[in-house]
Design a protein around this motif. Structure first.
Motif, PDB file in Angstrom:
ATOM      1  N   LYS A 178      33.793 -37.326 -12.486  1.00  0.00           N
ATOM      2  CA  LYS A 178      34.818 -37.632 -11.488  1.00  0.00           C
ATOM      3  C   LYS A 178      36.092 -38.012 -12.227  1.00  0.00           C
ATOM      4  N   GLY A 179      37.077 -37.122 -12.206  1.00  0.00           N
ATOM      5  CA  GLY A 179      38.289 -37.393 -12.975  1.00  0.00           C
ATOM      6  C   GLY A 179      39.501 -37.602 -12.098  1.00  0.00           C
ATOM      7  N   PRO A 180      40.553 -38.170 -12.663  1.00  0.00           N
ATOM      8  CA  PRO A 180      41.796 -38.307 -11.907  1.00  0.00           C
ATOM      9  C   PRO A 180      42.446 -36.946 -11.727  1.00  0.00           C
ATOM     10  N   ALA A 181      43.324 -36.842 -10.731  1.00  0.00           N
ATOM     11  CA  ALA A 181      43.952 -35.560 -10.451  1.00  0.00           C
ATOM     12  C   ALA A 181      44.911 -35.160 -11.558  1.00  0.00           C
ATOM     13  N   LYS A 182      45.458 -36.124 -12.242  1.00  0.00           N
ATOM     14  CA  LYS A 182      46.378 -35.790 -13.332  1.00  0.00           C
ATOM     15  C   LYS A 182      46.049 -36.636 -14.551  1.00  0.00           C
TER      16      LYS A 182
ATOM     17  N   ALA B 253      40.906 -33.215 -14.480  1.00  0.00           N
ATOM     18  CA  ALA B 253      39.863 -32.367 -13.939  1.00  0.00           C
ATOM     19  C   ALA B 253      40.115 -30.888 -14.160  1.00  0.00           C
TER      20      ALA B 253
ATOM     21  N   ALA C  11      47.078 -44.695 -15.683  1.00  0.00           N
ATOM     22  CA  ALA C  11      47.017 -45.551 -14.503  1.00  0.00           C
ATOM     23  C   ALA C  11      46.093 -44.959 -13.449  1.00  0.00           C
ATOM     24  N   MET C  12      46.156 -43.634 -13.302  1.00  0.00           N
ATOM     25  CA  MET C  12      45.320 -43.016 -12.281  1.00  0.00           C
ATOM     26  C   MET C  12      43.856 -43.005 -12.701  1.00  0.00           C
TER      27      MET C  12
ATOM     28  N   ALA D 214      42.465 -45.345 -14.390  1.00  0.00           N
ATOM     29  CA  ALA D 214      41.990 -46.692 -14.122  1.00  0.00           C
ATOM     30  C   ALA D 214      41.597 -46.840 -12.661  1.00  0.00           C
ATOM     31  N   GLN D 215      42.336 -46.183 -11.782  1.00  0.00           N
ATOM     32  CA  GLN D 215      42.014 -46.289 -10.359  1.00  0.00           C
ATOM     33  C   GLN D 215      40.674 -45.651 -10.043  1.00  0.00           C
ATOM     34  N   VAL D 216      40.417 -44.527 -10.675  1.00  0.00           N
ATOM     35  CA  VAL D 216      39.126 -43.880 -10.440  1.00  0.00           C
ATOM     36  C   VAL D 216      38.004 -44.827 -10.867  1.00  0.00           C
TER      37      VAL D 216
ATOM     38  N   ASP E  54      46.575 -39.175 -16.519  1.00  0.00           N
ATOM     39  CA  ASP E  54      47.439 -40.338 -16.466  1.00  0.00           C
ATOM     40  C   ASP E  54      46.579 -41.591 -16.539  1.00  0.00           C
TER      41      ASP E  54
END
Lengths: 344, 338, 497, 346
Positions: free
Chosen positions: A75-79, A49, A83-84, A86-88, A81
């Motif tokens: 809407k992006g992951p905080a870093k 982001a 794996a992160m 994928a969580q989003v 990464d």
């Protein structure tokens, strides 16, 4: 023993229903939405982001939402990464969005979760992820191949088609950077017999950090006095390397080019340390991804020449041999002459 | 005689020896180490981690640990950068340093309050504030890489001198920010050695209760300490972006661990009470030389992390081993004396 | 009557409804050594804290040199010349002697800057006052405990002390060091400086003080001239209990030795040590700090490995490779530093008790047998009358004596045949000390072989059936406690007649 | 006092002394209710639960590993490196050996070997870190900072940083299957790990040893505990759990790569601390850690439902909550201490 294990496995498989994950082929036409357009919800998932690149992309997303009135957001992951990221996407699926556009950190890592999205009837559009299986379409401003070749052509021009060069990636784990670099190296091998890849350090990593790019460039030029060119990929490599070139007094003797944002490179383009950088406007890429998603939700058929209504994305062509990857002519070469015309 | 015995107990000589060995290795491998421009390059790369390490060392000496300074530096410099850009400020860069230092002070003060007054564990507090500050920066300020205002850009172009490599004609500029580092080092040296405040930091690290009983204002000293670290971080943030003329909010994040490692490598005792500026700078120098010479040594990019990991392990292992054997020797000599 | 340097009257202090001090009076005259005695929890430390300004009393008054106060702040107290030397000396281990001595002075002078020249002068002056020979540039952590205490005393003197309060100053000192300390105290007294000596060791009270005040449960129970006091009364006032004279006689039947040590040596610690130990015996090992006594028992407990020599248990040669193997061979050890070596302070009494017996208290798969643990805990809490409200209470909430009992119980819970105790009653109040002595004798009578390492000579004399004196890493002599005296022991261990 | 009474008071004493657990529960419920109220149609739906259950096991298991090392007074910053290295070894093995187009039944033995291989890599990595800490006395924070670099470095070195994909279909199939179309297998693994580690900590000898050594390593030596072996075993367990997490990540990503989940390290430390693990060692429960994991997941998934709120607010909330909990605990412990002083005066 082994047989019993197999028995257990098969029993488990009976009780547990595996999620359909794999490259099942879906008919894009079947993703036509039954809901009215005002209820559509489309998410664009960038790699992270904070990078100026994706901040610019969000401009396009917001523009699209404004132009069409569709609920589209980024809407992006905080870093950065995989794996992160994928969580989003997991969360977006759970929320029941209608379409997900994604710029994957690592296409392979997203296969399962995107497969899940498709199985739930969610439109999946990729950008910069030509190798992605679980998506309806991947749209590219260009082909990875093409971009890598173009960067090489630019570099070769600066180097006079001869001399030693090396490649520089954001992270050695970054898939598309490596693809561009590989394509560039292959192209040079085939077309520029007088250009040689630095054998000792064929790929340098800058940890996605401008300062590191600068430091690595300095080291490279010190250790390898005959090094003449750096093939950059990350948008941070041109300004970093240019600063090193300028400081080492190598202006005119050593060259660099990479993908880059106009503002970050303006100074060096103007003082001649840099001759050109390449770019596709992330704003337009964002806009185009959403336009693509809307087309599918509307049930439109995607054919060669389809128009994603963003500059450079108006006539998309399928990549040779592919029914999934669409390429535009999105890239722009930025030089000192046009650098002021972008405003970002 | 006695002083010689004391010197061998310290870890500075070992780090210095390591630096010399590494330098020779680089020199042999590349012929480039002892060239003027390489040394200038190293000095330049040293500035930011060294500025951080000064505050970090003081915190560890006081018996604490701080992992929030990169977050403070990033948020302080980012807000400053945006403020100056928004107000079209083109005056002196001192204002930028002042604003950033002020913001750093505020953020450090929160640490100081939680640690000094509420006596909360330092690692947890700074982990928490670090998360808070980075979150604020990216969330509330939606930070992304940005230009720098003209004053900072100009400051970034100020150079002290240019070193030229005679054989290759490569030149490197010594940035003026090195003066900030020198000033901070002098200030910190004076503070730690010649002020009661500084001695108080050591006293707290030695025995906090004793310090309180002796009449040190322990809360005040801790408050000052974390504020000082905050100010230093704010200044470091501006120094960093001015040297690159580019304000990337994430460029400093994640430096905390390497800085702490460098400080400990330099002989600062993890449990507090001991640590010198000389050792700290040597530790930072070792880490900087290492990370800036992997290409010069000729280590392929793919294996650089293995190399740095191994050096951290071996370096701290040697230091740990050496302190333990000193302790043992001391115990034995005490016995002999008794 | 000469004016008092310090007089407190009717001091009352309560903490949330609990009265710690109930109207305490006492006074100290110029040049007097006054002993404030009392067991742990009697209110001694609360009183000191009131006098030094840490606590504000609820009622009562404090009079210092004729000035009246309802309460003091710590700064005022220091300004009035009241100096407290705490049990832990409050020195900075990481700083040099010079800084340790000078820092307080600089702080009092409200200096902002530190001058090393001035500091050296101050420090030099301070050490010369009590003729203390020390390298001013040495780090305090490299000094012995006794030297650290002298540093603390020097520091107090620098503050123009008008009254020095020493809070249990001897608890970590060896006999010899106590002697030296007392000499310093006498010298201070000769200069007219009054000293309030806080202690619960009766020998010290008799040796050093002129007057005494005894507190029990926050009340004055006795005060007067030390000359008019005898041991029995002293102990009675302290504890409110009567004790019988202590003396241990092992059962007459000589048994086969359970532990035999032959020519055991550890470089830099002790050499050529041989002795036998039989069940039912209590072997007292005494000697100065650094005489090798601690290292010897720690070797037998597997903490360190001997360089030479042999150890036999029940006639069989054994190697004690680790603490675990010592435990397996039925050896238990109560270390000298209860707080850092003996206990897991924030953990529950139950866990502290059960820790060494967990092998027995768990099943094949390593699962704890919880009811067995609870039973065992209950059993030992009862057996040793450990005053703990609940076995789940953290052990720091217990008094020193009860804490020591927890460490003891930990070993007794194992099937022990040899128990070694290092300074078993250090810092333990008289009541618990007595209980622990009785317990040791009982255990020995039941057939346990016990080694006590202690420089508390009366304790060794009272408990041991045999005494070995160590000096410079070697046994000097074996003695029969019924036929020897404290002075003889002290002579042997110091080598000074 | 009768025996039952003692037992009761002990039990009551314990729960009363673990108010942190209760506070975490309150927070968990608060976050849950808040999100449910704010996003009634999205949060707390079956789909959302399913999605959350697929997300947290991988970092949850690593957080449990870190928690264990923190209980013994150390820390393991190398979990992510271990997870990726062990997954890469397994992936390389599978990609290199499984014949193309093999029937599922033929693949099973390869999978078993791959899993065992990965677990043993985890064990070796953990043992290496434990060795550095217990034998060479390197402070845990530095030793594992080094191992993190080293393991990630080896992972990059042997893969040139490229993702290892092309795993046999069966692996991802098993790794991503869901019981009753709802409960993912990774969740089941997490559940087993959490319960297993919880039992190990509270019911076994070894668990007690970990707490005791974490409280006072010197005293534990004098009590006959073998600190070296306890440390070694703790880090080996942490390594083993990391490799389990690595296998889960490998299934979820259908590939293995040297830098998957790099930000998890710090996140896991935060989870452990919020979950009540004392960073100085000796205290903390898996119950607390599990609740902290759930709080984080609720927050994270909840925030993803607000299109205009950046994910970074999670960091803000997280940091803020952590500090508030600390302050709250501190105020309470001051009160308790005062009460204890009062008691000891009695």
């Amino acid at each position: 023993m082994k047989r019993r294990f197999l028995l257990v496995v098969s029993l488990v498989m009976v009780f547990a229903l595996a999620v359909p994950l794999f490259a099942q082929s879906y008919d894009p036409m079947s993703f036509k939405s039954k809901k009215p357009m005002s209820q559509w919800k489309i998410a664009l998932v960038p790699k992270d982001a904070t990078n100026a690149w994706f901040v610019r992309m969000e401009v396009g997303v917001k523009q699209f939402a404004k132009d069409t009135g569709i609920n589209a957001f980024q809407k992006g992951p905080a870093k950065t990464d995989a794996a992160m990221q994928a969580q989003v996407i997991e969360d977006l699926i759970a929320q029941g969005v209608d379409a997900i556009c994604v710029v994957p950190v690592d296409p392979a890592a997203l296969e399962p979760v995107l497969g899940l999205a498709l199985s739930r009837g969610i439109v999946v559009i990729d950008h910069e992820g030509a190798s992605q299986q679980n998506c309806l379409y991947d749209i590219e401003a260009f082909s990875n191949q093409g971009l890598g070749q173009t960067i090489m052509v630019e570099l070769a021009k600066m180097m006079g088609e001869k001399g030693v060069y090396t490649t520089m990636v954001g992270n050695v784990t970054n898939a598309s950077h490596n693809e561009w670099a590989d394509a560039g190296v292959a192209y040079a091998k085939a077309h520029y017999p007088n250009m040689t890849l630095l054998a000792a350090e064929p790929r340098v990593e800058i940890m996605d950090n401008l300062d590191t790019a600068y430091e690595r460039a300095k080291e490279l030029f010190k250790k390898y006095p005959n090094l003449k060119g750096i093939f950059g990929t990350s948008s941070l490599s041109s300004p970093g390397v240019a600063r090193a070139i300028e400081e080492l007094g190598l202006k005119g003797k050593a060259f660099v080019t990479s993908v880059g944002l106009p503002n970050e490179n303006k100074v060096y383009l103007k003082d001649g340390t840099l001759q050109s950088v390449l770019l596709w406007d992330p704003r337009d890429a964002g806009y185009a991804q959403l336009a693509m998603a809307v087309k599918i939700l509307k049930g439109e058929k995607i054919e060669n020449g389809c128009n994603l209504t963003a500059p450079g994305w108006t006539s998309m062509q399928f990549a040779p041999g592919s029914t999934k990857v669409l390429q535009g002519k999105g890239w722009i070469t930025i030089t000192k002459d046009n650098v002021d015309s972008f405003g970002f | 005689m006695i002083s010689l015995r004391r010197i061998t107990k310290r870890s500075e000589p070992y780090v210095l020896a390591a630096i010399i060995l590494l330098s020779l290795l680089i020199q042999v491998r590349s012929g480039q180490f002892f060239s003027g421009n390489n040394l200038v390059d190293l000095a330049r790369s040293l500035i930011v981690p060294a500025l951080f390490s000064v505050g970090c060392m003081m915190v560890i000496v006081s018996g604490g640990i701080d992992v929030s300074f990169p977050a403070i530096a990033s948020l302080a410099m980012y807000v400053t950068d945006k403020l100056l850009l928004a107000s079209n400020y083109s005056g002196n860069v001192i204002l930028a340093y002042a604003i950033s230092a002020g913001l750093g002070l505020l953020m450090g003060a929160l640490n100081g309050f939680l640690i000094g007054f509420l006596r909360l564990p330092t690692l947890v507090v700074t982990l928490g504030t670090s998360s808070l500050y980075t979150g604020l920066m990216f969330g509330a300020f939606s930070a992304s890489a940005s230009d720098v205002p003209p004053s900072i850009a100009k400051h970034g172009k100020e150079i002290l001198f240019t070193a030229t490599n005679p054989t290759m004609g490569l030149t490197s500029n010594m940035p003026s920010q090195i003066l900030i580092l020198i000033a901070v080092l002098i200030l910190a040296f004076f503070l730690l050695r010649y002020t009661m405040l500084g001695r108080g930091i050591y006293a707290i690290g030695g025995d906090e209760t004793a310090a309180e009983r002796a009449g040190f204002n322990v809360r005040g000293i801790k408050m000052f300490l974390y504020c000082f670290v905050g100010v230093l971080a704010g200044i470091t943030g501006i120094a960093r972006i001015s040297m690159m003329s580019y304000a990337d909010p994430s460029t400093m994040l994640g430096m905390e661990m390497t800085v702490i490692a460098a400080v400990v490598l330099g002989g600062t005792r993890v449990t507090g009470g001991m640590g010198t500026l000389t050792g700290t700078i040597l530790g930072v120098a070792l880490m900087t030389i290492l990370s800036n010479s992997l290409i010069l040594i000729g280590i392929p990019t793919y294996w650089t992390r293995v190399f740095t990991g191994a050096v951290i392990i071996i370096g701290t292992g040697v230091t740990a081993h050496q302190t333990i054997s000193t302790r043992r020797r001391r115990a034995q000599s005490q016995k002999a004396a008794a | 009557m000469a004016a008092s340097v310090l007089r407190v009257e009717g001091i009352t202090k309560s903490f949330g409804g609990v009265q710690a001090l109930k109207g305490v009076n006492f006074d100290i005259a110029p040049g007097e050594i006054h002993c404030l005695a009392g067991e742990n929890g009697s209110g001694k430390s609360t009183l000191i804290k009131v006098v030094s300004g840490v606590y504000e009393p609820d009622a009562g008054k404090i009079e210092i040199n004729g000035q009246q106060f309802s309460h003091l702040t710590p700064k005022e107290a220091i300004g009035l010349g009241i100096q407290v030397i705490y049990q832990d000396f409050s020195v900075f281990p990481n700083l040099t002697v010079m800084e340790n001595l000078a820092l307080n002075n600089e702080l009092m002078d409200k200096r902002k800057l530190m001058s090393y020249k001035r500091a050296r002068a101050i420090a030099g002056n301070a050490v010369s006052q009590i003729e203390f020979d020390v390298d001013l540039d040495e780090r305090v952590e490299n000094l012995s405990v006794a030297d650290r205490q002298l540093i603390a005393i020097c520091r107090a003197l620098l503050q123009e002390a008008k009254l020095i309060i020493m809070d249990e100053p001897t608890s970590a000192l060896t006999k010899k060091e106590v002697k030296a300390l007392f000499a310093v105290i006498k010298r201070l007294q000769a200069r007219g400086l009054p000293i309030l000596f806080v202690s619960h060791k009766l020998d010290e009270v008799f040796e050093i003080s002129e007057r005494y005040t005894i507190l029990r449960s926050g009340e004055n129970v006795a005060r007067g001239n030390t000359k008019e006091l005898d041991r029995k009364t002293f102990v009675f006032h302290m504890t409110g209990r009567q004790f019988e004279d202590e003396f241990y006689r092992p059962s007459a039947a000589k048994r086969e030795p359970i532990l035999s040590v032959r020519e055991l040596s550890l470089q830099g610690a002790y050499s050529d040590i041989s002795f036998d130990l039989s069940p039912g015996e209590i072997l007292g090992v005494t000697g100065l700090l650094g005489s090798g006594r601690t290292e010897l028992v720690e070797t037998l407990f597997g903490i360190s490995q001997p360089d030479a020599g042999k150890i036999f248990i029940r006639g069989k040669e054994v190697r004690i490779k680790s603490v675990k193997s010592a435990i397996r061979k039925g050896i238990g050890y109560v270390p000298s530093d209860r707080l850092t070596e003996g206990l897991f302070l924030p953990q529950s009494v139950e866990r502290n008790l059960a820790i060494t017996a967990l092998d027995r208290l768990s099943d094949h798969f390593g699962f704890l047998r919880r009811s067995a643990i609870a039973d065992m805990t209950r059993k030992w809490i009862g057996e040793l009358s450990i005053a703990a409200k609940s076995p789940a209470l953290p052990v720091w909430a217990l008094s020193g004596g009860n804490q020591q009992k927890v460490v003891l119980a930990r070993w007794l819970a194992n099937d022990l045949s040899i128990l070694m105790l290092n300074g078993p009653t250090m810092g333990v109040d008289i009541g618990s000390k007595y209980d622990i002595h009785v317990l040791m004798r009982e255990l020995a009578a039941r057939g346990l072989a016990i080694i006590i390492v202690s420089d508390d000579l009366p304790e060794v004399l009272a408990c041991a059936s045999r005494i070995l004196v160590m000096r410079d890493g070697a046994f000097v002599q074996e003695l029969d406690p019924s036929a020897t005296t404290e002075s003889k022991l002290s002579e042997l261990s110091t080598g000074i007649a | 006092m009768t025996t039952t009474k003692t037992a009761d008071s002990v039990r009551r004493g314990r729960s009363a002394r673990d108010p942190n657990l209760l506070r975490l529960l309150v927070m968990l419920v608060f976050v849950f209710v808040l999100m449910t109220v704010l996003r009634p149609n999205q949060f707390a739906t079956m789909a959302d639960f399913n999605s959350m259950m697929r997300q947290f096991p991988e970092y949850g298991i690593m957080a449990i590993g870190i928690s264990l090392t923190m209980i013994t007074g150390g820390i393991d910053l190398g979990v992510v490196g271990t997870a990726n290295l062990s997954a890469i070894v397994a992936a390389k093995f599978l990609i290199g050996t499984v014949p193309r187009g093999a029937a599922p039944a033929q693949v099973v033995p390869y999978l078993i070997i791959a899993v065992l291989l990965s677990l043993s890599v985890g064990l070796v990595c953990g043992a290496f870190a434990g060795m550095l800490i217990s034998r060479f006395n390197i402070p845990a924070i530095l030793a594992t900072l080094g191992t993190q670099q080293l393991f990630t470095g080896i992972a990059i070195g042997i893969t040139s940083g490229r993702p290892q994909s092309g795993l046999p279909l069966l692996y991802s199939r098993i790794g991503n299957m869901e019981f009753f179309r709802f409960v993912p297998i990774s969740f089941v693994i997490f559940f087993v790990v959490a319960v297993g580690v919880g039992i190990m900590l509270s019911r076994t000898r070894f668990g007690t040893y970990m707490y005791m050594m974490g409280t006072n390593p010197r005293a534990s030596r004098y009590a006959g505990l073998n600190n070296t072996s306890i440390t070694l075993r703790t880090y080996m367990i942490s390594g083993l759990l990391s490799s389990v997490a690595g296998l889960i990540m490998m299934a979820r990503a259908n590939s293995a790569k040297a830098d998957y989940g790099a930000p998890y390290t710090l996140q896991c430390v935060l989870i452990a601390v919020l979950g009540g693990i004392n960073p100085n060692g000796g205290f903390g429960t898996i119950g607390g850690v599990t609740m902290a994991i759930l709080i984080l997941q609720f927050l994270s998934s909840g925030l993803n439902m607000f299109n205009n709120i950046s994910n970074f607010y999670r960091d803000v909330i997280w940091g803020g909550v952590l500090i508030l909990v600390l302050v709250f605990n501190k105020l309470l412990s001051w009160r308790e201490e005062r009460r204890a002083v009062r008691k000891s005066m009695n």
